[in-house]
Design a protein around this motif. Structure first.
Motif, short mmCIF file in Angstrom:
data_model
loop_
_atom_site.label_atom_id
_atom_site.label_comp_id
_atom_site.label_asym_id
_atom_site.label_seq_id
_atom_site.Cartn_x
_atom_site.Cartn_y
_atom_site.Cartn_z
N TYR A 173 40.08 1.66 42.58
CA TYR A 173 39.76 0.48 41.78
C TYR A 173 40.56 0.52 40.47
CZ TYR A 173 36.95 -2.39 38.60
OH TYR A 173 36.54 -3.31 37.68
N GLY A 174 41.07 -0.62 40.11
CA GLY A 174 41.79 -0.71 38.84
C GLY A 174 41.44 -2.00 38.14
N LYS A 175 41.28 -1.90 36.83
CA LYS A 175 41.00 -3.13 36.07
C LYS A 175 41.76 -3.12 34.76
CE LYS A 175 36.91 -1.93 33.33
NZ LYS A 175 36.96 -0.49 33.39
N ARG B 55 37.00 4.34 29.46
CA ARG B 55 37.36 3.16 30.28
C ARG B 55 36.67 3.17 31.63
NH1 ARG B 55 42.04 4.80 27.54
NH2 ARG B 55 42.23 3.42 25.74
N HIS B 56 35.45 3.70 31.67
CA HIS B 56 34.78 3.74 32.98
C HIS B 56 33.71 2.66 33.14
CE1 HIS B 56 32.41 6.46 30.37
NE2 HIS B 56 31.40 5.86 30.95
N GLU B 98 41.57 10.36 34.03
CA GLU B 98 41.51 8.97 34.52
C GLU B 98 40.05 8.50 34.39
OE1 GLU B 98 44.43 7.25 35.83
OE2 GLU B 98 45.12 8.96 34.67
N PRO B 99 39.79 7.19 34.41
CA PRO B 99 38.39 6.73 34.28
C PRO B 99 37.44 7.41 35.26
CG PRO B 99 39.87 4.87 34.22
CD PRO B 99 40.72 6.06 34.51
N ALA B 102 37.51 11.63 34.11
CA ALA B 102 37.42 12.11 32.72
C ALA B 102 36.09 12.80 32.46
CB ALA B 102 37.60 10.94 31.77
N PRO B 103 36.10 13.91 31.71
CA PRO B 103 34.84 14.61 31.43
C PRO B 103 33.91 13.73 30.58
CG PRO B 103 36.65 15.56 30.16
CD PRO B 103 37.26 14.57 31.10
N LEU B 104 32.63 13.71 30.95
CA LEU B 104 31.67 12.88 30.23
C LEU B 104 30.86 13.71 29.24
CD1 LEU B 104 30.38 10.67 33.17
CD2 LEU B 104 31.92 9.97 31.35
#
Lengths: 230, 228
Positions: A173-175, B55-56, B98-99, B102-104
């Motif tokens: 998925y990409g946005k 960005r998740h 990446e979204p 990525a570590p939360l």
């Protein structure tokens, strides 16, 4: 059919009417076509190599012609809509080649689809990726100020002679949000790049969790240990 | 006589300045909350910092240019602080930031460090603090209408438009050495922009995101810098 009753043999004025109808239809078509636009997006991007210890596997990869030239076509449904063509083939090959080269110890591109008679470089297994589905949304569809691309992949891991080892599917998925002075095409292209990066991230983190793959890796490792030769 | 002229000149200058300020900027209200501990009293030395956007979420992304703005704000006020470029960092650590991956939580860093190339890369970067910024700037309301036209005599617009923007960001500071969260900063900024148009539209823009960037940047600067 009932409509044949108004054919030329029944009415002399009919050809003229047919002409007029055809002309009107043509005009309407022209108007409809004039109202629509075609938006073509070619997804291109720089995909970084993965930062990881390569898996001790010699992997072959076979890209089907449909994968290498993958494109998504969505015809306009109304005058206000646009016809969309999203071409991802080139970017798919770029991304997957870079990703697999960093993920496995040795990667070979196959000369042909694995099959009993097919001559190919010697590898442990061959991966065949396929794009099963692509969906996109733009703010005009959803009223949310985000452009999105969703991909569903299907993977086959086979032996060089084409016997199946594992089969699984994976989504990506990409946005990208709306931005000032950014065209729909540019935003969809960016969403495509994000989706491809996500596909890479998902593949790396999920490859060894596919039960058949994990089992095959175990067997491969066992076959390589000196005790296996005894 | 000269004194009266000078006073008039000053008054005229003040009115012009006030008018220019009003024209270029709408009203902005900003609130910053701060909760930090284990502040590096002597600064961060030759260690580095990275500021990353979250960005998740499904409906927004923390803007890349907002992260760049905070980094520039900090570096412009203390050149000794080295901030790694966000995109450069994400690319060099692909696919671990990446979204999806990525570590939360700070504890997730241990999981990442189990990968030797990742541990080596982070050590080479001398990373001391990882700052996560989560939030976005949105348009909250809009009203008014404007009509523009073109004629043989020229072109022009007439009308009035107004819209509101709200920025809400939270920065979380992770100490990379101790694998712990050492601070949380929050900024909420809102503002109303106007655009009256009599022939020429005159935008009076409220710098909502810019104010949020300055507010968060100042707080982070206070935390990271020994000089502030």
């Amino acid at each position: 059919m009932d409509s044949t009753t108004s054919g030329p043999e029944h009415n002399n004025r009919a050809p003229r009417r047919v002409h007029e109808a055809a002309r009107t239809a043509l005009l309407l078509c022209a108007l409809l076509v004039a109202g629509c636009t075609t938006k073509e997006v070619i997804v291109v991007g720089n995909f970084p190599a993965p930062l990881m210890e390569p898996l001790p596997v010699a992997l072959g990869v076979w890209y089907e012609p449909e994968f290498e030239t993958h494109e998504f076509f969505d015809e306009a449904k109304g005058r206000a809509d646009s016809t969309w063509i999203v071409k991802t083939g080139e970017a798919q090959v770029d991304m997957w080649s870079g990703l697999l080269n960093g993920m496995f110890l040795r990667v070979e591109r196959m000369d042909g689809k694995p099959a009993p008679e097919q001559m190919n470089p010697a590898v442990d297994a061959v991966l065949i990726p396929r794009v099963d589905e692509l969906q996109y949304t733009i703010p005009a569809h959803t009223n949310v100020k985000v452009y999105e691309i969703w991909l569903r992949y299907a993977f086959e891991l086979v032996t060089t002679s084409g016997e199946p080892i594992a089969e699984w599917t994976m989504t990506a998925y990409g946005k990208t949000p709306t931005a000032f002075l950014q065209s729909d095409e540019e935003a969809v292209r960016l969403a495509g790049v994000v989706a491809l990066r996500d596909a890479g991230a998902h593949f790396i983190t999920s490859f060894l969790t596919v039960p058949e793959v994990a089992q095959w890796m175990e067997e491969l490792e066992r076959s390589r240990t000196p005790t296996a030769a005894l | 006589m000269n004194r009266t002229l000078s006073t008039t000149k000053n008054l005229f200058r003040s009115v012009a300045l006030l008018g220019a300020t009003m024209l270029t900027g709408g009203c902005v209200t900003s609130t910053v909350d701060e909760m930090v501990f284990n502040e590096p009293i002597e600064g961060i030395g030759d260690a580095t910092v990275v500021i990353l956007g979250r960005r998740h979420a499904s409906d927004y992304d923390t803007e890349f240019d907002f992260i760049e703005c905070i980094a520039k704000h900090i570096v412009a006020r203390d050149r000794s602080i080295e901030i790694i470029d966000e995109i450069e960092f994400i690319n060099s650590m692909y696919p671990w930031f990446e979204p999806r991956t990525a570590p939360l939580r700070p504890a997730d860093i241990d999981r990442l460090m189990q990968q030797q190339p990742v541990a080596d890369q982070l050590a080479a970067l001398k990373l001391e603090y990882m700052i996560w910024v989560d939030g976005s700037t949105v348009q909250t309301n809009s009203a008014g209408s404007m009509t523009c036209g073109v004629g043989p005599g020229g072109a022009g617009c007439f009308g009035f438009g107004t819209w509101g923007n709200e920025a809400d960001y939270e920065a979380t500071i992770w100490d990379f050495t101790d694998r712990a969260e050492v601070g949380r900063l929050n900024t909420t900024t809102s503002g109303q922009s106007y655009m009256p148009a009599v022939v020429v539209p005159i935008p009076i823009i409220a710098p909502v995101q810019g104010t949020a960037c300055d507010g968060l940047g100042d707080q982070l600067l206070e935390f990271l810098s020994s000089e502030h």
